[in-house]
Design an enzyme around this catalytic site. Structure first.
Site, PDB file in Angstrom:
ATOM      1  N   ASP A   1      51.590  52.325  51.185  1.00  0.00           N
ATOM      2  CA  ASP A   1      51.892  52.102  52.593  1.00  0.00           C
ATOM      3  C   ASP A   1      50.569  51.962  53.336  1.00  0.00           C
ATOM      4  OD1 ASP A   1      53.412  52.102  55.081  1.00  0.00           O
ATOM      5  OD2 ASP A   1      52.643  54.132  55.384  1.00  0.00           O
TER       6      ASP A   1
ATOM      7  N   TYR B   1      57.698  54.057  68.757  1.00  0.00           N
ATOM      8  CA  TYR B   1      57.454  55.261  69.541  1.00  0.00           C
ATOM      9  C   TYR B   1      56.022  55.159  70.061  1.00  0.00           C
ATOM     10  CZ  TYR B   1      56.273  56.311  64.626  1.00  0.00           C
ATOM     11  OH  TYR B   1      55.816  56.231  63.318  1.00  0.00           O
TER      12      TYR B   1
ATOM     13  N   GLU C   1      45.703  50.877  62.060  1.00  0.00           N
ATOM     14  CA  GLU C   1      45.935  50.945  63.506  1.00  0.00           C
ATOM     15  C   GLU C   1      44.669  50.504  64.263  1.00  0.00           C
ATOM     16  OE1 GLU C   1      47.808  54.571  64.838  1.00  0.00           O
ATOM     17  OE2 GLU C   1      48.906  54.793  62.984  1.00  0.00           O
TER      18      GLU C   1
ATOM     19  N   ASP D   1      48.633  51.849  56.821  1.00  0.00           N
ATOM     20  CA  ASP D   1      48.776  52.219  58.237  1.00  0.00           C
ATOM     21  C   ASP D   1      47.475  51.870  58.949  1.00  0.00           C
ATOM     22  OD1 ASP D   1      49.460  53.230  60.650  1.00  0.00           O
ATOM     23  OD2 ASP D   1      49.830  55.277  59.987  1.00  0.00           O
TER      24      ASP D   1
END
Length: 725
Positions: A469, A548, A473, A471
């Site tokens: 995965d 979110y 950012e 991630d």
């Protein structure tokens, strides 16, 4: 032989008695950090005390001694091998030095088998009043208040830079700094292959600052670093120490003021670390024969569902995933055994870091930065490592043995995978504070080659993992380090997906297993638009939309932090789950590869002003809420207990549970204190489930599982129409 506690006018003494009935000794409790010095105010001061036992044999009673006299005791309810804790308040009205110790006991008739904490020494200064008063009754010891997280090495949500350990020395008036305290760490380590390392961290939570700190090992300075003094605010630091021989090592932190050639220091208490011999080659008996799939003790597994989790039938086959974070085993006291695995299809392990440029981590978390540098020693930039080696590979859990080459969370995840073979466990690479190196991985072929080779080797080595995965950012910028990001990141992300897919397919040929490739992506349309989805999506199994964090207390703009749809007064276009999903669908991304994110926490504001009518979102936010792990953020389970009054209640303690039927979003609002918290509730999560079914999306996931009490995960299943078993 058993230890028995005897209480009398002379205080607490320990007697060794022969016993005919053996009772298991509880694991040792640890007194939570507290300031070393307190000042009497109007003749008295109240000192809160809390202790934790993170994992191990439970007790059914605990005692607090002050200067060897029992001043408080309380019963406990054992709960297997799970965490226990307790707290109370001590009143002092006389100056002096006081030694506090907690005993965690198993009472069996007239005999008590006890384990003691270390001794915490308090200094009370000022003008005395009346005699001290015994502590007040504690809170429910089986439902404790969440402790302060001692080390949060890679918190991905808007961290605050507490200390900058590389700033130059700031000369200040020579005054003795406040006393530093070692953060919790193991007191013993085992040599593996002739060496071992341990990260030692310290904190000074309040008092006169220093501008230099030193670590002394057996009286000799082995590390020194400058600090930036900041009035009476907290300071901290950390470094890694290495061992190559057995023995006991004494460590002391000196927090110092260096001025005009003079050095005025205050020392911590001594921390003793015991180094013992391992098997010499990793604890596998010398022949490399240890196999975690067959050799781990599985006695305690599988674990039952805990808290409010109930078992569901996943009749849709949709993904129901959650993030589990490495640092959660500390203050949050949430372990792999607490994961409601039978109700999940996917666990995302946060986070796996990359070596190399990590300025964002250095600025936001110096302790985590020091730990990562220790792990990366001798390794090339852009290779992956575990971040907290103790947590991941060394912490002992029930069934572990001293020379086991893999312990810690990873051994527990091997056990979890054996107990629940359906589940997919993926290492999540990056996160808010660990994404800096991914900017080079995306656009630099050499960096990308190092990373891909390393991460494939990582999941080959720790083969309970089922894929990767990412991630990052964020591609294009907007992450923790503002000057990172370029227009080339969108194509670079697609190239990374292509090359990772090829590497995973090659690994599948080697192992005969299938591997998933996923990525956690911004839920905002603007950031999604950077990526070349036409080139990336064909190689991915899931795109986890982080629907979110749309709004929060980093500014005063009010909005639903995890809204499903935009509302008429939404301040920012593109900040809702539906807008993100529709954007990806319009770019040709298959619906079945898209997963929505649920928030198991709330974001909130204090001192909201300028509201109109009964809609708090028409106002302007003030400072972030307090009472959670960091300002502006609070766990769902705490919000439900303190402000909602139940998973589907209307509110308590002056708060009202609100609902925006356009955004399909929940919030709690207290007009008397002008406090607003935007949250997911069972109602809003069920709406997300219905949306997933309506648009035939791939599923739902949540950040992060330790913040739930079971109600949000249950609602994730309920929204997808899953029935209870």
């Amino acid at each position: 032989m058993l230890k028995q506690i005897v209480k009398g006018s002379g205080g607490l003494s320990l007697l060794l008695l022969a016993a005919s009935v053996q009772a298991a000794t509880p694991n040792a409790p640890v007194i939570s950090w507290m300031p070393a010095d307190y000042q009497l105010q109007n003749g008295s001061v109240q000192v809160p005390l809390r202790w934790d036992m993170w994992w191990g044999t439970n007790g059914n009673k605990w005692y607090l001694t002050k200067n060897d006299s029992v001043v408080f005791e309380a019963a406990l309810t054992p709960n297997g091998q799970n965490a226990q804790s307790g707290n109370t308040n001590l009143m002092f009205s006389q100056p002096g030095s006081y030694q506090l110790q907690v005993s965690l006991c198993q009472v069996n008739g007239a005999t008590e088998e006890c384990a003691q904490s270390g001794i915490t020494t308090l200094t009370i200064s000022g003008t005395g009043g009346t005699d001290p008063v015994d502590p007040v009754d504690p809170v429910d010891p089986v439902d404790p208040v969440d402790p302060v997280d001692p080390v949060d090495p890679i918190d991905p949500i808007d961290p605050v830079d507490p200390v900058d350990p590389v700033d130059p020395v700031d000369p200040v008036d020579p005054a003795a700094p406040a006393k530093p305290t070692f953060a919790w760490s193991e007191d013993s380590v085992t040599l593996n292959g002739g060496s071992a390392s341990l990260n030692l961290a310290w904190n000074m939570w309040w008092g006169t600052n220093g501008n230099l700190w030193q670590l002394k090992q057996n009286g000799s300075v082995v590390h020194s670093a400058a600090l930036t003094a900041n009035g009476q605010q907290a300071q901290s630091g950390s470094t890694s120490v290495s061992f190559s021989s057995t023995g006991n090592y004494n460590f002391v932190v000196s927090l110092c003021q260096q001025s005009s050639g003079s050095l005025l220091c205050t020392d911590s208490d001594v921390k003793t670390v015991s180094v013992t011999a391992g098997s010499g080659d990793g604890g596998d008996g010398g022949d490399g024969s240890f196999d975690p799939w067959t050799d781990l003790d599985m006695t305690a597994w599988p674990h039952p569902l805990k808290q409010n989790n109930v078992a569901f039938n996943n009749t849709t086959g949709k993904k129901v995933g959650a993030y589990f974070v490495e640092w959660g085993i500390y203050g949050r006291a949430f372990h792999a055994a607490d994961i409601p695995a039978q109700n999940l299809t996917h666990i995302y392990y946060g986070f796996i870091p990359l070596c190399g440029p990590n300025e964002g981590l250095r600025q936001s978390n110096p302790q985590g930065y020091a730990a990562l540098n220790s792990q990366c020693a001798g390794k090339p930039d852009y290779s992956v490592v575990v971040h907290d080696k103790f947590a991941a590979l060394e912490k002992g859990y029930p069934g572990d043995v001293w020379d086991q080459p893999i312990r810690g969370i990873f051994a527990e995840l091997y056990r979890l995978k054996q107990a629940h073979p359906h589940i997919k466990i993926l290492p999540s690479v990056g996160g808010w504070t660990l994404s800096d190196p991914l900017y080079q991985v995306g656009v630099n072929p050499a960096a990308r080659a190092v990373f891909i080779e390393s991460i494939i080797d990582f999941i080959r080595t720790y083969d309970f993992f089922d894929g990767i995965d990412i991630d990052w950012e964020f591609p294009g910028g907007g992450g923790v380090t503002p000057d990172l990001g370029s227009p080339q990141d969108g194509a670079g992300f697609a190239t990374l997906m292509q090359e990772l897919r090829a590497a995973l397919d090659a690994l599948s040929v080697e192992t005969g297993r299938e591997y998933e490739l996923a990525a956690a992506m911004s839920g905002g349309v603007e950031k999604l638009s950077v990526v070349d989805w036409e080139d990336a999506a064909p190689y991915m199994d899931y795109i986890n939309l982080m629907t979110y964090d749309y709004y929060g207390a980093w500014n005063g703009v009010l909005g639903h932090q995890t809204g499903l749809y935009p509302s008429p007064n939404s301040p920012i276009v593109g900040f809702s789950a539906d807008e993100a999903v529709q954007y990806l669908l319009n770019r040709g991304v298959p619906a079945g590869k898209i997963a929505l994110g649920a928030a198991m926490y709330g974001r909130g504001w204090q001192n909201v002003s300028g509201t109109t009518g009964d809609n708090p979102f028409t106002g302007t936010g003030g400072d972030g809420i307090t009472g959670g792990w960091e300002r502006g953020i609070m766990d769902y389970k705490k919000i439900e207990a303190d402000f909602m009054g139940g998973p589907e209640a209307s509110g308590v303690n002056g708060f009202t549970v609100g609902w925006d039927d356009t955004a399909k979003a929940s919030y709690v609002w207290n007009p008397a204190t002008n406090t607003l918290i935007s949250i997911d509730t069972k109602r809003s999560v069920r709406e997300k489930g219905a949306y997933i079914l309506q648009h035939q999306l791939g599923g739902i996931f949540a950040w992060e599982i330790d913040a739930d009490n079971g109600h949000i995960l249950n609602a994730m299943h309920e929204g997808l129409g899953h029935t209870q078993q």
